[in-house]
Design an enzyme around this catalytic site. Structure first.
Site, PDB file in Angstrom:
ATOM      1  N   LYS A 212      67.140 -33.837 -16.705  1.00  0.00           N
ATOM      2  CA  LYS A 212      67.662 -34.887 -15.818  1.00  0.00           C
ATOM      3  C   LYS A 212      68.247 -34.257 -14.555  1.00  0.00           C
ATOM      4  CE  LYS A 212      71.540 -36.803 -15.199  1.00  0.00           C
ATOM      5  NZ  LYS A 212      71.449 -36.817 -13.724  1.00  0.00           N
TER       6      LYS A 212
ATOM      7  N   GLU B  70      89.019 -26.675  -7.698  1.00  0.00           N
ATOM      8  CA  GLU B  70      87.726 -26.295  -7.134  1.00  0.00           C
ATOM      9  C   GLU B  70      87.441 -27.174  -5.913  1.00  0.00           C
ATOM     10  OE1 GLU B  70      84.148 -27.242  -9.436  1.00  0.00           O
ATOM     11  OE2 GLU B  70      83.547 -25.155  -9.143  1.00  0.00           O
TER      12      GLU B  70
ATOM     13  N   CYS C 254      79.530 -22.559  -8.126  1.00  0.00           N
ATOM     14  CA  CYS C 254      80.549 -22.594  -9.177  1.00  0.00           C
ATOM     15  C   CYS C 254      81.309 -21.273  -9.253  1.00  0.00           C
ATOM     16  CB  CYS C 254      79.881 -22.885 -10.508  1.00  0.00           C
ATOM     17  SG  CYS C 254      78.530 -21.747 -10.848  1.00  0.00           S
TER      18      CYS C 254
ATOM     19  N   GLU D  66      78.289 -25.297 -18.778  1.00  0.00           N
ATOM     20  CA  GLU D  66      78.579 -24.397 -17.648  1.00  0.00           C
ATOM     21  C   GLU D  66      79.314 -25.234 -16.613  1.00  0.00           C
ATOM     22  OE1 GLU D  66      78.068 -21.303 -17.613  1.00  0.00           O
ATOM     23  OE2 GLU D  66      76.424 -20.866 -18.973  1.00  0.00           O
TER      24      GLU D  66
HETATM   25  P1  NAD Z   1      78.725 -33.488 -11.926  1.00  0.00           P
HETATM   26  O1  NAD Z   1      79.441 -33.085 -13.154  1.00  0.00           O
HETATM   27  O2  NAD Z   1      79.181 -34.698 -11.198  1.00  0.00           O
HETATM   28  O3  NAD Z   1      77.176 -33.751 -12.241  1.00  0.00           O
HETATM   29  C1  NAD Z   1      76.338 -32.771 -12.820  1.00  0.00           C
HETATM   30  C2  NAD Z   1      75.181 -33.462 -13.508  1.00  0.00           C
HETATM   31  O4  NAD Z   1      75.649 -34.174 -14.636  1.00  0.00           O
HETATM   32  C3  NAD Z   1      74.449 -34.483 -12.661  1.00  0.00           C
HETATM   33  O5  NAD Z   1      73.076 -34.456 -13.025  1.00  0.00           O
HETATM   34  C4  NAD Z   1      75.088 -35.797 -13.079  1.00  0.00           C
HETATM   35  O6  NAD Z   1      74.249 -36.902 -12.862  1.00  0.00           O
HETATM   36  C5  NAD Z   1      75.333 -35.550 -14.551  1.00  0.00           C
HETATM   37  N1  NAD Z   1      76.465 -36.233 -15.169  1.00  0.00           N
HETATM   38  C6  NAD Z   1      77.694 -36.471 -14.647  1.00  0.00           C
HETATM   39  N2  NAD Z   1      78.487 -37.061 -15.560  1.00  0.00           N
HETATM   40  C7  NAD Z   1      77.758 -37.186 -16.699  1.00  0.00           C
HETATM   41  C8  NAD Z   1      78.014 -37.696 -18.003  1.00  0.00           C
HETATM   42  N3  NAD Z   1      79.210 -38.201 -18.329  1.00  0.00           N
HETATM   43  N4  NAD Z   1      77.027 -37.653 -18.916  1.00  0.00           N
HETATM   44  C9  NAD Z   1      75.822 -37.113 -18.610  1.00  0.00           C
HETATM   45  N5  NAD Z   1      75.508 -36.632 -17.391  1.00  0.00           N
HETATM   46  C10 NAD Z   1      76.464 -36.652 -16.445  1.00  0.00           C
HETATM   47  O7  NAD Z   1      78.707 -32.204 -10.975  1.00  0.00           O
HETATM   48  P2  NAD Z   1      78.093 -32.061  -9.508  1.00  0.00           P
HETATM   49  O8  NAD Z   1      79.038 -32.624  -8.522  1.00  0.00           O
HETATM   50  O9  NAD Z   1      76.690 -32.531  -9.496  1.00  0.00           O
HETATM   51  O10 NAD Z   1      78.050 -30.443  -9.382  1.00  0.00           O
HETATM   52  C11 NAD Z   1      79.123 -29.698  -8.978  1.00  0.00           C
HETATM   53  C12 NAD Z   1      79.849 -29.121 -10.181  1.00  0.00           C
HETATM   54  O11 NAD Z   1      78.967 -28.326 -10.959  1.00  0.00           O
HETATM   55  C13 NAD Z   1      80.972 -28.178  -9.784  1.00  0.00           C
HETATM   56  O12 NAD Z   1      82.111 -28.440 -10.543  1.00  0.00           O
HETATM   57  C14 NAD Z   1      80.415 -26.807 -10.102  1.00  0.00           C
HETATM   58  O13 NAD Z   1      81.392 -25.819 -10.356  1.00  0.00           O
HETATM   59  C15 NAD Z   1      79.586 -27.079 -11.283  1.00  0.00           C
HETATM   60  N6  NAD Z   1      78.590 -26.013 -11.454  1.00  0.00           N
HETATM   61  C16 NAD Z   1      78.767 -25.123 -12.466  1.00  0.00           C
HETATM   62  C17 NAD Z   1      77.872 -24.079 -12.649  1.00  0.00           C
HETATM   63  C18 NAD Z   1      78.038 -23.090 -13.763  1.00  0.00           C
HETATM   64  O14 NAD Z   1      77.067 -22.434 -14.118  1.00  0.00           O
HETATM   65  N7  NAD Z   1      79.207 -22.938 -14.355  1.00  0.00           N
HETATM   66  C19 NAD Z   1      76.773 -23.955 -11.794  1.00  0.00           C
HETATM   67  C20 NAD Z   1      76.624 -24.867 -10.767  1.00  0.00           C
HETATM   68  C21 NAD Z   1      77.547 -25.918 -10.616  1.00  0.00           C
END
Ligand code: NAD
Length: 477
Positions: A176, A382, A284, A250
């Protein structure tokens, strides 16, 4: 304009169940550059059913690792031949500067895929151990249907980190993508079809978080592999915990770069262009807390402000650009909100601030705050943009204490003329990775977080383990 009207499910292009669409907007021009259907719960159900069918009755989990690696190798070759096209697409969707994009948004994902192709030949898929009653065969079996949910900032890397080990293990996958970045997923889906995976092994449904939540809770899913925010990760972890579903998480970070007394300042500050500001700060593991010895604080502040103030900000498609726009207006507003918070908290604005570099596009001026204390929100939360906090420390113990005083534990780095000593300091930092004189990730070494940065590891053999169940088969001597 990239326009798609169907989903890749069950090895074919199928009509969506709903009528909603997702517009992909250029962060640079604010114009619509793509449109895809928006996945609904019914589309997720269909994709999970296809993946379930492929896992329970299809050839993929029953093929040998070498046979699976052969199909994956075809995908890897297609990827390598078309990496520039993938990179260009992510530049357009995310605003990643082109030079960084070819490296992080296409080449590293392809190298990661190839790493798992090669691992098939050397990984211990089963072994024989002496048991108390006789020999025991220990076999590794695929965990089942995997839901791969990933963010927009490094969409290909965060997907391939899941897809490649899951496929090698023999799992089937429903991916997804985020609504911000569905286009690169479509390109990958075309390559998956071309590579000749059996039907239903890989399925894509771009959708928002509600459909994502439906996928997580779906009884047909055996494991969730998630990259995203800590808030979402916590919710997903709760659902998986209730269902005793396997999951890897992650999540976010607030990594510290420790500059030691003996560091060469010019190379250190140059290193922060990548370590702290990669992908316009939307990473991240970005090293956004810069820890400087009090004795060298003024010198560091000056060098850091000069470097950040001199960054080339502009069109991400231009190879000379170092900082592009943020992914969305919402992200621009969020980052500007933190710049306001920094000012209100009494941090000293060394460079950047609230004046936008351009009227059009979601640009934010690269910003450095000085005199930051580790209890300020700009040091604890963050920000996910090009905003750095410079924090003075008294001695090395104090530096390690500050680095570890965080709810997160994802990355970190130590900058020093004495690499051996740098490694000693890196050992004391409670994070899943901590570089010396650089920050980086490699396909063959584990990546993940301590504390609120997540659960489990991706990449390396450890990343494959996350998609395997271990089964013991004892028998009489
Ligand atoms: P987000 O958590 O809003 O969304 C990430 C993904 O999860 C999207 O595809 C979103 O549609 C989905 N999603 C959100 N809530 C959900 C739920 N309750 N159930 C199922 N799916 C859900 O994050 P974002 O704004 O898209 O990305 C930024 C974040 O990602 C930052 O916090 C960053 O640190 C983190 N990140 C972490 C890593 C790592 O490897 N640790 C790598 C890249 C980004």
């Amino acid at each position: 304009m990239h326009e798609y009207t169907r989903f890749f499910i069950g090895g074919d292009w199928v009509e969506p169940a709903g009528t909603g669409t997702i517009d992909v907007v250029s962060p640079h021009t604010e114009e619509v550059i793509g449109r895809v259907p928006e996945g609904t719960d019914a589309d997720i159900d269909r994709a999970v059913a296809a993946a379930r069918q492929a896992f329970d009755h299809g050839p993929w989990p029953r093929m040998t690792p070498a046979e699976r690696a052969e199909v994956m190798g075809r995908l890897s070759a297609i990827y390598a031949a078309n990496a520039q096209a993938m990179s260009d697409l992510v530049v357009a969707e995310v605003g990643t500067p082109a030079l960084f994009s070819i490296f992080a948004q296409a080449t590293i994902p392809q190298m990661t895929l190839q790493y798992y192709v090669d691992l098939a030949a050397t990984y211990t898929w089963e072994d024989e151990r002496p048991g108390m009653q006789g020999p025991v065969t220990v076999v590794r079996e695929p965990v089942g249907v995997v839901a791969a949910i990933y963010p927009w900032n490094v969409p290909q890397f965060t997907l391939i980190m899941k897809l490649a080990p899951a496929l090698l293990a023999g799992c089937t996958v429903v991916a997804k993508p985020s609504p911000e970045t569905p286009l690169d997923a479509y390109l990958l889906a075309e390559w998956v079809k071309e590579a000749g995976f059996p039907d239903g092994v890989v399925n894509f449904v771009p959708a928002g978080r509600e459909a994502g939540a439906h996928l997580v809770a779906h009884p047909g899913v055996d494991k969730v592999a998630f990259t995203g925010s800590t808030d979402a990760g916590r919710k997903i972890g709760e659902v998986c915990g209730r269902q005793l579903k396997r999951c890897t998480l992650e999540l976010g970070g607030k990594s510290a770069a420790i500059i030691l007394e003996d560091a060469d300042l010019a190379t250190t500050v140059e290193g922060f262009k990548l370590a702290s500001l990669m992908n316009n700060g939307q990473a991240c593991a970005a090293q956004t807390r810069i820890l400087a010895p009090r004795s060298r604080y003024d010198e560091v502040a000056e060098a850091l402000a000069a470097m950040v103030g001199g960054l080339a900000v502009g069109d991400p498609a231009d190879f000379g650009t170092e900082i592009g726009p943020l992914v969305a207006k919402r992200q621009q507003e969020r980052v500007e909100g933190y710049i306001r918070i920094g000012q209100e908290e009494g941090a000293k604005l060394l460079v950047g601030g609230l004046d936008r570099p351009y009227d059009r596009g979601w640009y934010v001026a690269p910003t450095v705050f000085g005199n930051v204390t580790n209890d300020m929100r700009i040091a604890r939360e963050e920000i996910f943009g090009p905003v750095l906090s410079l924090i003075p420390y008294d001695d090395e113990d104090d530096a390690v204490r500050i680095a570890n005083d965080s709810e997160f534990g994802l990355g970190g780095s130590v900058w020093t003329a004495d690499v051996d000593h740098g490694i000693e300091v890196a050992r004391r930092v409670r994070t899943g990775s901590c570089g010396v004189n650089l920050y980086g990730m490699d396909p063959n070494t584990p990546f993940g977080g301590y504390k609120n940065s997540g659960l489990g590891r991706e990449l390396g053999p450890e990343g494959l383990e996350a998609y395997l169940e271990h089964k013991s088969i004892p028998r009489p001597a």
